[in-house]
Design a protein around this motif. Sequence first.
Motif, PDB file in Angstrom:
ATOM      1  N   GLU A  34       0.935  -1.358   0.224  1.00 17.12           N
ATOM      2  CA  GLU A  34      -0.171  -0.118   0.433  1.00 17.12           C
ATOM      3  C   GLU A  34       1.042   1.348  -0.069  1.00 17.12           C
ATOM      4  O   GLU A  34       0.560   2.095  -0.710  1.00 17.12           O
ATOM      5  N   GLU A  35       1.995   0.935   1.086  1.00 20.65           N
ATOM      6  CA  GLU A  35       3.241   2.245   1.051  1.00 20.65           C
ATOM      7  C   GLU A  35       3.344   3.059  -0.301  1.00 20.65           C
ATOM      8  O   GLU A  35       4.136   3.674  -1.073  1.00 20.65           O
ATOM      9  N   ALA A  36       3.768   1.346  -1.062  1.00 22.64           N
ATOM     10  CA  ALA A  36       4.927   1.264  -2.484  1.00 22.64           C
ATOM     11  C   ALA A  36       3.585   2.048  -3.517  1.00 22.64           C
ATOM     12  O   ALA A  36       4.248   3.418  -4.215  1.00 22.64           O
ATOM     13  N   LEU A  37       2.263   2.272  -3.050  1.00 21.24           N
ATOM     14  CA  LEU A  37       1.230   2.337  -4.331  1.00 21.24           C
ATOM     15  C   LEU A  37       0.737   4.044  -3.692  1.00 21.24           C
ATOM     16  O   LEU A  37       0.859   5.150  -4.724  1.00 21.24           O
ATOM     17  N   ALA A  38       1.396   4.517  -2.747  1.00 20.90           N
ATOM     18  CA  ALA A  38       1.017   5.802  -2.469  1.00 20.90           C
ATOM     19  C   ALA A  38       2.228   7.102  -2.681  1.00 20.90           C
ATOM     20  O   ALA A  38       2.069   7.761  -3.292  1.00 20.90           O
ATOM     21  N   TYR A  39       2.909   5.912  -2.877  1.00 18.81           N
ATOM     22  CA  TYR A  39       4.726   7.033  -2.904  1.00 18.81           C
ATOM     23  C   TYR A  39       4.260   7.121  -4.563  1.00 18.81           C
ATOM     24  O   TYR A  39       5.121   7.787  -5.101  1.00 18.81           O
ATOM     25  N   LEU A  40       4.091   6.127  -5.222  1.00 15.94           N
ATOM     26  CA  LEU A  40       4.205   6.114  -6.916  1.00 15.94           C
ATOM     27  C   LEU A  40       2.659   7.043  -7.086  1.00 15.94           C
ATOM     28  O   LEU A  40       3.006   8.008  -8.502  1.00 15.94           O
ATOM     29  N   GLU A  41       2.085   7.298  -6.821  1.00 20.60           N
ATOM     30  CA  GLU A  41       0.763   8.281  -7.242  1.00 20.60           C
ATOM     31  C   GLU A  41       1.281   9.672  -7.072  1.00 20.60           C
ATOM     32  O   GLU A  41       2.007  10.659  -7.851  1.00 20.60           O
ATOM     33  N   CYS A  42       2.167   9.802  -5.639  1.00 17.17           N
ATOM     34  CA  CYS A  42       2.703  11.087  -5.210  1.00 17.17           C
ATOM     35  C   CYS A  42       4.089  11.353  -6.138  1.00 17.17           C
ATOM     36  O   CYS A  42       4.731  13.178  -6.197  1.00 17.17           O
ATOM     37  N   GLY A  43       4.923  10.486  -6.071  1.00 13.57           N
ATOM     38  CA  GLY A  43       6.378  10.549  -6.638  1.00 13.57           C
ATOM     39  C   GLY A  43       6.768  10.758  -8.105  1.00 13.57           C
ATOM     40  O   GLY A  43       5.928   9.955  -8.890  1.00 13.57           O
ATOM     41  N   ARG A  64      -0.352  -5.283 -11.068  1.00 11.78           N
ATOM     42  CA  ARG A  64      -1.185  -5.117 -11.848  1.00 11.78           C
ATOM     43  C   ARG A  64      -2.275  -4.362 -11.519  1.00 11.78           C
ATOM     44  O   ARG A  64      -3.095  -3.089 -12.790  1.00 11.78           O
ATOM     45  N   ARG A  65      -2.377  -3.511 -10.351  1.00 12.19           N
ATOM     46  CA  ARG A  65      -2.659  -1.899 -10.634  1.00 12.19           C
ATOM     47  C   ARG A  65      -2.221  -0.897 -11.002  1.00 12.19           C
ATOM     48  O   ARG A  65      -2.403   0.184 -11.855  1.00 12.19           O
ATOM     49  N   LEU A  66      -0.236  -1.358 -11.284  1.00 13.40           N
ATOM     50  CA  LEU A  66      -0.115   0.236 -11.984  1.00 13.40           C
ATOM     51  C   LEU A  66      -0.118  -0.412 -13.465  1.00 13.40           C
ATOM     52  O   LEU A  66      -0.149   0.691 -13.598  1.00 13.40           O
TER      53      LEU A  66
END
Length: 224
Positions: A34-43, A64-66
């Motif tokens: 979950e933290e990985a997706l959050a960072y990828l969304e903001c960074g 898969r979500r990416l």
Amino acid sequence: MRILLAEDERSLSRAIMALLERNHYSADAVYDGEEALAYLECGNYDALILDLMMPKLDGLSVLRRLREGGNRIPVLILTAKSEVDDKVLGLDTGANDYLTKPFSTPELMARIRAMTRSQTTQVTSRLTFGNITLDQTTFELSSPSSSVRLTNKEFQMMELLMRNPRQRISSERFLERIWGYDSDVELNVVWVYLSYLRKKLAALQANVQIKAFRNAGYALEVSS
């Protein structure tokens, strides 16, 4: 070149982060999906090193979500799963490469270089604001009058400021993004590195400054 490392084994994560820094990569570490997706969304990242077995959300679900969301960031799966079926599943889900643990450090670095090679030729490696330019490949900060090579931490702080010009960034955010959530480094280290950067901007005769806002953080702004 900026990399996100998603690996929940803290000791391995620290070792890989140290390796990336020694090879002049800017990197952030996260410890669950979950933290990985959050960072990828903001960074703004150039590559993702992704463990498969992570808490909250596993690596394949992250991948898969990416891909379903249209994010084409290069992804290197780094995992203890070595069966052929696991590799096929990871690659079919959208990974660019797959490396099993344990691995050699030269091979890891070679795979990162190969995976990001097309990125480096297509995307500019320079950030510019005011009369200063930051080369993300060489860590060189320059102005029309001169240039200076930044240390790794100085580079990461200046990169964060230049990617978010005029936006206020708190000391806590600097600490979390650059030193990590689990770091025992005290907050005043942020002020020390900002002082270093201010001196280098002055030496470069930059027309930008790192402005402090009481209880709100710091922002890179054009000097008035």
